[in-house]
Motif scaffolding. Structure first.
Motif: not given
Length: 506
Positions: A431, A458-459
């Motif tokens: 992440t 990103s998560l």
């Protein structure tokens, strides 16, 4: 717990045994509920207590480490101190720790409360199972009694998912902790009048040094992994290296102590048997891969897809239902095929289901991307849990039946603790790398402030890493079963007659 089967099969049945089972089953249900109920509420707990992404896994890990690390000692205490007494103390302590968890003002307080819950669960779980073992001396009745425990393990997890969502979305996440208090207190009151006391003969012997070394080593290992994700230097961080090195020394020291003490916490002859050792290693790897899956999917559903806690719990239900439904098939097939093919095939299916989770995106594609994976993983796990519970007890002498069955649950809890820390660290690193490439997004916090946080892409990149390594761990479990659990069907049937009535903790 070596004396759990000391009472001969011909002893008179306890006339209160079915009422005792009802009381004990409530305690077992509470322990099962506590696992799934907290997973659903975890995103809300993290936000309310301002827990960092690196530390959020400690809400789960503090409990599983204390539970798994002290479970064998808890069984020994129950045997010598008195099973009813230990059962009641475990209930009262669990209630107090749950009340403290619900009052937690900050993350450290919550972690400590969860650790206390795990400590008292380590007293409660083996005491409950040994009470059932002592009360039900007739093999068919004992099988029915432990069948109740098996049903609670599957059904309790499903109930916990729904209850966790209802409480979190309703009165608030603190009630996820507080709900244990009335259940434990009422059960303790009923136990005083219904449950009969029993204890083992002989001089009490507690391997305190072994318990301290094992728990300290595991704590250092998990903290070392967590430190990697917090420190700027990552794996080169001196404190992380120191913790991981200390963990290795402490675990080696634990093995050395167990080889020398007269009454070890873990008699090394139990895992030294290749079939049993392979079964424990398989369960360790399964716990490591599976616990993280629940964490990442819970954050994906609530943090990325915007599901409520209740909706998240309902969307996890296929996993519990898959295990319950597949367990009936496994019970019929196991005598025909033997354990090894089911274990290897189940882990292959579960690992593939975990890999399929790499398809998830920030868009809501639950029915096409998440549901098929949950079903595959759950069915695969049903084909692993039941055979492994049998092979872990193959060739165990009656004096070792209790500790051997407790060790099975210990390996799963310890594997979950270590795997959760390691996979969380790897996921958070992914992440972070994604944020460096595409930046952050603004988010309004509960206090009205605006913060820069990782975006959905990103998560999801971090979750992908977690699922990938979770699949690797499941495939390693498959190799463990394939290479070490080398037992023929005929040999399995010959051995299982001696151990089929031994309990499996958890």
């Amino acid at each position: 717990m070596a004396e759990l089967h000391a009472i001969p099969e011909t002893s008179a049945p306890d006339p209160t045994r079915w009422r005792m089972l009802a009381v004990i089953a409530v305690a077992q249900l509470m322990i099962i509920l506590d696992g799934s109920i907290v997973n659903v509420a975890l995103p809300h707990i993290q936000e309310a207590l301002s827990i960092s992404d690196a530390n959020r896994q400690w809400v789960v890990t503090a409990y599983t480490l204390a539970f798994g690390g002290l479970l064998l000692l808890g069984g020994r205490i129950a045997d010598y101190w008195g099973r009813k007494r230990t059962f009641i103390v475990g209930l009262l302590g669990f209630a107090a720790a749950s009340a403290l968890g619900g009052l937690a003002p900050a993350e450290g307080f919550m972690f400590a409360a969860r650790g206390l819950q795990g400590m008292f669960a380590a007293l409660l779980a083996p005491a409950a199972l040994s009470l059932v073992t002592v009360a039900f001396t007739e093999p068919h009745e004992r099988a029915k009694a432990f069948g109740v425990f098996g049903a609670l393990s599957g059904g309790g997890a499903a109930i916990g998912l729904i209850l966790g969502g209802l409480l979190t979305d309703g009165p608030g996440w603190r009630w996820v902790m507080w709900v244990n208090v009335p259940i434990a207190l009422v059960t303790a009151v009923l136990a005083v009048g219904i449950v009969r006391e029993s204890r083992s003969d002989g001089h009490p012997s507690y391997d305190i040094p072994g318990a301290l070394l094992a728990t300290s080593g595991l704590l250092a290992l998990v903290y070392g992994f967590t430190r990697v994700s917090e420190a700027d230097a990552g794996w080169a961080d001196p404190l992380a290296i120191g913790c991981l090195s200390a963990a290795a020394v402490l675990i080696v020291a634990f093995v050395a102590v167990e080889r020398r003490v007269a009454n070890p916490l873990l008699p090394l002859r139990i895992p030294a048997h290749p079939i049993r050792g392979g079964s424990y290693l398989t369960f360790l790897l399964v716990g490591a891969g599976l616990f993280a899956m629940f964490l990442f999917l819970s954050y994906y559903m609530q943090g990325v897809l915007g599901y409520s806690a209740l909706r998240t719990g309902l969307h996890f239900l296929p996993f519990s239902l898959g295990i319950i439904l597949a367990a009936g098939l496994v019970a019929r097939v196991l005598p025909v095929t033997g354990p090894r093919p089911l274990m290897v095939g189940g882990l292959a299916v579960a690992g593939t289901g975990m890999l399929m989770l790499l398809r998830i995106t920030p868009q809501d594609q639950y029915w096409t991307h998440v549901l098929p994976s949950l079903v595959m993983i759950s069915v695969g796990m049903a084909f692993v849990f039941i055979p492994t519970s049998s092979t872990a007890l193959i060739g165990v002498q009656p004096r070792d039946a209790g500790v051997a069955s407790a060790l099975l649950n210990t390996t799963q809890q310890v594997g979950g603790s270590v795997g959760l820390a390691l996979l969380s660290t790897l996921a958070l690193a992914s992440t972070t790398r994604s944020v460096e490439e595409i930046g952050t997004v603004e988010r309004t916090m509960p206090d009205g402030s605006v913060a820069q946080v990782p975006g959905p892409e990103s998560l999801v990149a971090g979750f992908h890493t977690g699922f990938l390594w979770g699949a690797v761990l499941l495939y390693l479990g498959m190799l463990s079963a394939l290479l070490l659990v080398r037992i023929r069907k005929a040999d399995y049937h010959a051995n299982v007659q001696d151990t089929e009535s031994a309990p499996a903790v958890g």
